[in-house]
Design a protein around this motif. Sequence first.
Motif, short mmCIF file in Angstrom:
data_model
loop_
_atom_site.label_atom_id
_atom_site.label_comp_id
_atom_site.label_asym_id
_atom_site.label_seq_id
_atom_site.Cartn_x
_atom_site.Cartn_y
_atom_site.Cartn_z
N ILE A 180 0.83 -1.20 0.00
CA ILE A 180 0.00 0.00 0.00
C ILE A 180 0.87 1.26 0.00
CG2 ILE A 180 -1.93 -1.18 1.13
CD1 ILE A 180 -0.99 -0.02 3.78
N PRO A 181 0.28 2.44 -0.25
CA PRO A 181 1.08 3.68 -0.31
C PRO A 181 2.01 3.90 0.87
CG PRO A 181 -1.15 4.10 -1.09
CD PRO A 181 -1.14 2.68 -0.61
N ASN A 220 -13.69 4.45 -12.73
CA ASN A 220 -13.38 5.88 -12.75
C ASN A 220 -12.84 6.42 -11.43
OD1 ASN A 220 -14.43 6.05 -15.45
ND2 ASN A 220 -16.50 6.07 -14.56
N SER A 221 -12.22 5.58 -10.65
CA SER A 221 -11.63 6.01 -9.38
C SER A 221 -10.14 6.25 -9.54
CB SER A 221 -11.85 4.94 -8.31
OG SER A 221 -11.17 3.74 -8.65
N ARG A 222 -9.55 6.98 -8.62
CA ARG A 222 -8.11 7.17 -8.63
C ARG A 222 -7.41 5.83 -8.45
NH1 ARG A 222 -3.81 7.53 -5.40
NH2 ARG A 222 -2.12 8.97 -6.00
N TYR A 223 -8.00 4.98 -7.62
CA TYR A 223 -7.48 3.64 -7.36
C TYR A 223 -7.28 2.86 -8.66
CZ TYR A 223 -8.08 -1.34 -5.95
OH TYR A 223 -7.96 -2.69 -5.77
N ALA A 224 -8.21 3.05 -9.61
CA ALA A 224 -8.18 2.29 -10.86
C ALA A 224 -7.50 3.04 -12.00
CB ALA A 224 -9.60 1.92 -11.27
N SER A 225 -7.12 4.27 -11.80
CA SER A 225 -6.54 5.06 -12.89
C SER A 225 -5.23 4.46 -13.35
CB SER A 225 -6.31 6.51 -12.45
OG SER A 225 -5.25 6.59 -11.51
N LEU A 226 -4.95 4.59 -14.63
CA LEU A 226 -3.73 4.03 -15.20
C LEU A 226 -2.49 4.66 -14.58
CD1 LEU A 226 -2.37 2.13 -17.16
CD2 LEU A 226 -2.68 3.85 -18.97
N ALA A 227 -2.55 5.97 -14.33
CA ALA A 227 -1.40 6.65 -13.74
C ALA A 227 -1.08 6.09 -12.36
CB ALA A 227 -1.67 8.16 -13.65
N GLU A 232 2.04 2.46 -8.62
CA GLU A 232 2.06 1.38 -7.63
C GLU A 232 2.90 0.19 -8.11
OE1 GLU A 232 -1.51 0.05 -5.84
OE2 GLU A 232 -2.34 2.08 -5.53
N VAL A 233 2.72 -0.19 -9.36
CA VAL A 233 3.46 -1.33 -9.89
C VAL A 233 4.96 -1.02 -9.90
CG1 VAL A 233 3.94 -2.70 -11.96
CG2 VAL A 233 1.57 -2.29 -11.25
N SER A 234 5.32 0.17 -10.34
CA SER A 234 6.73 0.56 -10.37
C SER A 234 7.34 0.54 -8.97
CB SER A 234 6.87 1.96 -10.98
OG SER A 234 8.21 2.39 -10.93
N GLU A 235 6.62 1.12 -7.99
CA GLU A 235 7.13 1.17 -6.62
C GLU A 235 7.24 -0.25 -6.03
OE1 GLU A 235 8.28 3.54 -4.78
OE2 GLU A 235 7.88 5.25 -6.08
N ALA A 236 6.23 -1.08 -6.31
CA ALA A 236 6.24 -2.45 -5.76
C ALA A 236 7.41 -3.25 -6.33
CB ALA A 236 4.92 -3.15 -6.07
N GLU A 237 7.64 -3.15 -7.63
CA GLU A 237 8.73 -3.90 -8.24
C GLU A 237 10.08 -3.41 -7.74
OE1 GLU A 237 8.25 -3.77 -12.46
OE2 GLU A 237 6.47 -5.06 -12.46
N THR A 238 10.21 -2.08 -7.58
CA THR A 238 11.44 -1.52 -7.04
C THR A 238 11.69 -2.04 -5.62
OG1 THR A 238 11.23 0.49 -8.37
CG2 THR A 238 12.64 0.62 -6.41
N MET A 239 10.63 -2.09 -4.82
CA MET A 239 10.75 -2.57 -3.45
C MET A 239 11.17 -4.03 -3.41
SD MET A 239 7.82 -2.85 -0.51
CE MET A 239 7.44 -1.09 -0.59
N MET A 240 10.58 -4.83 -4.28
CA MET A 240 10.90 -6.26 -4.29
C MET A 240 12.33 -6.50 -4.74
SD MET A 240 7.30 -8.15 -5.37
CE MET A 240 6.79 -7.09 -6.72
#
Length: 273
Positions: A180-181, A220-227, A232-240
């Motif tokens: 999560i954030p 149409n939520s921020r949660y689902a937005s492509l940006a 999130e994916v970039s941060e998660a992969e960097t963390m892993m």
Amino acid sequence: MSHRTVFYISDGTGITAETFGNAILAQFEIRSRHVRLPFIDTVDKAHQAVRQINHCAEVDGHRPIVFTTLVNMEVLKVIQDGCLGMLLDMFGTFVHPLETEFQLKSNHRIGRFSDASKSKEYQDRIEAINFSLAHDDGQSNRDLEQSDVILVGVSRSGKTPTSLYLAMQYGLKASNYPLIPEDFERRQLPPALVRHKSKIFGLTIQPERLSEIRNERRPNSRYASLANCRMEVSEAETMMRRAGIRWLSTTTKSIEEIATTILQEIHPERLAY
């Protein structure tokens, strides 16, 4: 594409027949209608099944494909003698040659769940399912050391279905934690997971696919937005990568493929290799 009706006949649940049959049929570009006939454990039921198969053959104009895992030879003979379908007897194909090879008679047990109440493996599987449900989505840190596998990844990357598959299919206690954030801000794994690092496996997913999945749940939520998904994916992969965690992308993989990869990497003590 050819169209065929496929029957799965068993004197038990028919799960073995259907699983094996589906694996075979997946090799062919056909459209098939599946008919499940479980608990065919008497001659009378076998005759009813024959009538159903033969009627289908007349209506379709093609002989149906019939997968069976019938143990009772009297019941099987009714199907063999009267059925107009293409009969594939899996026990006859595999069990009988093994009896000859091992010089042993098989148990001829009807259904792998017939003695479930006496099976330690079955009880372990139920316990694993309950454990995985209790530790889904980071709900609980209790008894985390009992986990065989701990899955981490962003929300909707496939952690829950994979955890339940590992529990149901292999009896593994699988926990899963969403990144999560707050984790991204700290740039490190959730504190509760750090000392269990050897059991952790990461799941990621292409941001575009993640956005599609999340939009089905929260359009149409921020949660689902492509940006946001890209972030999130970039941060998660960097963390892993930083934590040295093994991980894979679930974007184009089935649950079975994901689980198999995890087992190859984690080698849980509960399983024998």
